[in-house]
Design a protein around this motif. Structure first.
Motif, PDB file in Angstrom:
ATOM      1  N   VAL A  99       0.559   4.230 -85.597  1.00  0.00           N
ATOM      2  CA  VAL A  99       1.712   4.005 -86.471  1.00  0.00           C
ATOM      3  C   VAL A  99       2.894   3.492 -85.645  1.00  0.00           C
ATOM      4  CG1 VAL A  99       3.416   5.147 -87.960  1.00  0.00           C
ATOM      5  CG2 VAL A  99       0.972   5.668 -88.224  1.00  0.00           C
ATOM      6  N   ALA A 100       3.116   4.089 -84.473  1.00  0.00           N
ATOM      7  CA  ALA A 100       4.231   3.675 -83.613  1.00  0.00           C
ATOM      8  C   ALA A 100       4.103   2.215 -83.185  1.00  0.00           C
ATOM      9  CB  ALA A 100       4.302   4.573 -82.381  1.00  0.00           C
ATOM     10  N   PHE A 101       2.885   1.775 -82.933  1.00  0.00           N
ATOM     11  CA  PHE A 101       2.662   0.386 -82.535  1.00  0.00           C
ATOM     12  C   PHE A 101       2.566  -0.556 -83.733  1.00  0.00           C
ATOM     13  CE2 PHE A 101       0.841   2.399 -78.592  1.00  0.00           C
ATOM     14  CZ  PHE A 101       1.836   1.931 -77.746  1.00  0.00           C
ATOM     15  N   ALA A 102       2.814  -0.021 -84.932  1.00  0.00           N
ATOM     16  CA  ALA A 102       2.776  -0.781 -86.189  1.00  0.00           C
ATOM     17  C   ALA A 102       1.380  -1.315 -86.496  1.00  0.00           C
ATOM     18  CB  ALA A 102       3.815  -1.900 -86.182  1.00  0.00           C
ATOM     19  N   TRP A 103       0.375  -0.646 -85.976  1.00  0.00           N
ATOM     20  CA  TRP A 103      -1.000  -1.014 -86.310  1.00  0.00           C
ATOM     21  C   TRP A 103      -1.374  -0.456 -87.681  1.00  0.00           C
ATOM     22  CZ3 TRP A 103      -3.254   0.811 -81.006  1.00  0.00           C
ATOM     23  CH2 TRP A 103      -2.854  -0.085 -80.012  1.00  0.00           C
ATOM     24  N   LEU A 104      -0.755   0.657 -88.031  1.00  0.00           N
ATOM     25  CA  LEU A 104      -0.957   1.272 -89.340  1.00  0.00           C
ATOM     26  C   LEU A 104       0.417   1.467 -89.973  1.00  0.00           C
ATOM     27  CD1 LEU A 104      -3.613   4.015 -88.444  1.00  0.00           C
ATOM     28  CD2 LEU A 104      -4.018   1.804 -89.543  1.00  0.00           C
ATOM     29  N   PRO A 105       0.741   0.719 -91.015  1.00  0.00           N
ATOM     30  CA  PRO A 105       2.083   0.794 -91.613  1.00  0.00           C
ATOM     31  C   PRO A 105       2.233   1.992 -92.553  1.00  0.00           C
ATOM     32  CG  PRO A 105       0.761  -0.852 -92.748  1.00  0.00           C
ATOM     33  CD  PRO A 105      -0.077  -0.318 -91.612  1.00  0.00           C
ATOM     34  N   LEU A 106       3.284   2.770 -92.325  1.00  0.00           N
ATOM     35  CA  LEU A 106       3.566   3.901 -93.212  1.00  0.00           C
ATOM     36  C   LEU A 106       4.957   3.834 -93.824  1.00  0.00           C
ATOM     37  CD1 LEU A 106       2.028   6.996 -91.365  1.00  0.00           C
ATOM     38  CD2 LEU A 106       1.123   5.755 -93.325  1.00  0.00           C
ATOM     39  N   ASP A 107       5.692   2.745 -93.569  1.00  0.00           N
ATOM     40  CA  ASP A 107       7.034   2.606 -94.152  1.00  0.00           C
ATOM     41  C   ASP A 107       6.945   2.705 -95.666  1.00  0.00           C
ATOM     42  OD1 ASP A 107       8.105   2.244 -91.657  1.00  0.00           O
ATOM     43  OD2 ASP A 107       8.085   0.060 -91.772  1.00  0.00           O
ATOM     44  N   GLY A 108       7.842   3.480 -96.245  1.00  0.00           N
ATOM     45  CA  GLY A 108       7.886   3.617 -97.695  1.00  0.00           C
ATOM     46  C   GLY A 108       6.847   4.560 -98.266  1.00  0.00           C
ATOM     47  N   THR A 109       6.097   5.256 -97.417  1.00  0.00           N
ATOM     48  CA  THR A 109       5.108   6.223 -97.908  1.00  0.00           C
ATOM     49  C   THR A 109       5.624   7.642 -97.652  1.00  0.00           C
ATOM     50  OG1 THR A 109       3.853   6.529 -95.851  1.00  0.00           O
ATOM     51  CG2 THR A 109       3.268   4.620 -97.244  1.00  0.00           C
ATOM     52  N   THR A 110       4.950   8.602 -98.220  1.00  0.00           N
ATOM     53  CA  THR A 110       5.341  10.003 -98.017  1.00  0.00           C
ATOM     54  C   THR A 110       5.097  10.476 -96.589  1.00  0.00           C
ATOM     55  OG1 THR A 110       3.180  10.692 -98.840  1.00  0.00           O
ATOM     56  CG2 THR A 110       4.989  10.671-100.426  1.00  0.00           C
ATOM     57  N   LEU A 111       4.344   9.734 -95.803  1.00  0.00           N
ATOM     58  CA  LEU A 111       4.082  10.114 -94.413  1.00  0.00           C
ATOM     59  C   LEU A 111       4.846   9.250 -93.414  1.00  0.00           C
ATOM     60  CD1 LEU A 111       0.238  10.898 -94.407  1.00  0.00           C
ATOM     61  CD2 LEU A 111       2.148  12.487 -94.460  1.00  0.00           C
ATOM     62  N   HIS A 112       5.938   8.631 -93.847  1.00  0.00           N
ATOM     63  CA  HIS A 112       6.732   7.775 -92.957  1.00  0.00           C
ATOM     64  C   HIS A 112       7.230   8.526 -91.725  1.00  0.00           C
ATOM     65  CE1 HIS A 112      10.604   9.542 -94.105  1.00  0.00           C
ATOM     66  NE2 HIS A 112      10.021   9.711 -95.279  1.00  0.00           N
ATOM     67  N   TRP A 113       7.415   9.831 -91.840  1.00  0.00           N
ATOM     68  CA  TRP A 113       7.928  10.653 -90.739  1.00  0.00           C
ATOM     69  C   TRP A 113       6.954  10.766 -89.570  1.00  0.00           C
ATOM     70  CZ3 TRP A 113       4.591  14.635 -90.143  1.00  0.00           C
ATOM     71  CH2 TRP A 113       3.832  14.997 -91.249  1.00  0.00           C
ATOM     72  N   VAL A 114       5.704  10.367 -89.756  1.00  0.00           N
ATOM     73  CA  VAL A 114       4.733  10.388 -88.655  1.00  0.00           C
ATOM     74  C   VAL A 114       5.194   9.451 -87.537  1.00  0.00           C
ATOM     75  CG1 VAL A 114       2.358   9.780 -88.021  1.00  0.00           C
ATOM     76  CG2 VAL A 114       2.799  11.115 -90.080  1.00  0.00           C
ATOM     77  N   ASP A 115       6.025   8.473 -87.885  1.00  0.00           N
ATOM     78  CA  ASP A 115       6.525   7.530 -86.888  1.00  0.00           C
ATOM     79  C   ASP A 115       7.640   8.122 -86.021  1.00  0.00           C
ATOM     80  OD1 ASP A 115       6.549   5.138 -85.542  1.00  0.00           O
ATOM     81  OD2 ASP A 115       7.827   4.114 -86.988  1.00  0.00           O
ATOM     82  N   SER A 116       7.975   9.374 -86.232  1.00  0.00           N
ATOM     83  CA  SER A 116       8.990  10.045 -85.418  1.00  0.00           C
ATOM     84  C   SER A 116       8.478  10.235 -83.994  1.00  0.00           C
ATOM     85  CB  SER A 116       9.310  11.412 -86.033  1.00  0.00           C
ATOM     86  OG  SER A 116       9.867  12.277 -85.072  1.00  0.00           O
ATOM     87  N   GLY A 117       9.298   9.855 -83.027  1.00  0.00           N
ATOM     88  CA  GLY A 117       8.910  10.008 -81.621  1.00  0.00           C
ATOM     89  C   GLY A 117       8.648  11.450 -81.252  1.00  0.00           C
ATOM     90  N   VAL A 118       9.429  12.373 -81.783  1.00  0.00           N
ATOM     91  CA  VAL A 118       9.240  13.796 -81.487  1.00  0.00           C
ATOM     92  C   VAL A 118       7.870  14.254 -81.984  1.00  0.00           C
ATOM     93  CG1 VAL A 118      10.083  16.129 -81.992  1.00  0.00           C
ATOM     94  CG2 VAL A 118      11.710  14.292 -81.500  1.00  0.00           C
ATOM     95  N   PHE A 119       7.527  13.884 -83.209  1.00  0.00           N
ATOM     96  CA  PHE A 119       6.241  14.294 -83.778  1.00  0.00           C
ATOM     97  C   PHE A 119       5.078  13.695 -82.989  1.00  0.00           C
ATOM     98  CE2 PHE A 119       2.762  13.818 -86.894  1.00  0.00           C
ATOM     99  CZ  PHE A 119       2.585  15.158 -87.213  1.00  0.00           C
TER     100      PHE A 119
END
Length: 161
Positions: free
Chosen positions: A29-49
């Motif tokens: 997700v961080a490398f934008a290989w799997l897009p989660l923008d606008g989904t309920t799991l967008h927070w997976v892209d958080s660096g801390v997580f």
């Protein structure tokens, strides 16, 4: 069809190692290989997580080699792997434009199968090799390959997104 295969692979990986597949998916997700923008799991892209999952995955890989490591078949461990597989499946489904429940069901089911299948595989390998460590390392490699294959399939293995 490709989504279901990707969810099975990530679920099997989650059954083998609770945190490895989620950590790998978070990096995808961080490398934008799997897009989660606008989904309920967008927070997976958080660096801390992402880094928390990475640290947990490394600790699990190291701790798994200890003879004091708890059994993956204990109820709490099974539930954790079930949640991991379901979460990975939901992420894959959302990233490819599908309903998350499909990924949750398939990923969680595969995680349960991966928990007992991974246990049996490692036990047989350890018996044949005469030591648990080589069997554990082979299992680690297999889990990593399953998780990576799930990302590759979701990225472009024919999954409509």
């Amino acid at each position: 069809m490709w989504l279901l295969i990707a969810c099975v692979l990530s679920g099997l990986a989650s059954g083998g190692r609770t945190f490895l597949a989620p950590a790998l998916l978070a990096w995808a997700v961080a490398f934008a290989w799997l897009p989660l923008d606008g989904t309920t799991l967008h927070w997976v892209d958080s660096g801390v997580f992402r880094w928390l999952l990475t640290v947990l995955a490394v600790l699990e890989l190291l701790g798994d080699k200890s003879p004091r490591a708890p059994s993956r078949k204990q109820p709490a461990a099974v539930v954790a792997r079930l949640l991991s597989g379901g979460g990975c499946g939901a992420l894959l489904a959302l990233a490819t434009g599908h309903a998350p429940w499909v990924g949750i069901v398939v990923g969680a089911g595969a995680a349960v199968a991966g928990t007992w299948g991974g246990f049996a595989l490692r036990r047989r390998l350890a018996e044949r090799l005469g030591h648990d460590l080589p069997a554990a390392l082979i299992e680690d490699a297999l889990v990593l390959m399953l998780a990576a294959a799930s990302v590759i399939l979701a990225m472009g293995g024919g999954v409509p997104g």
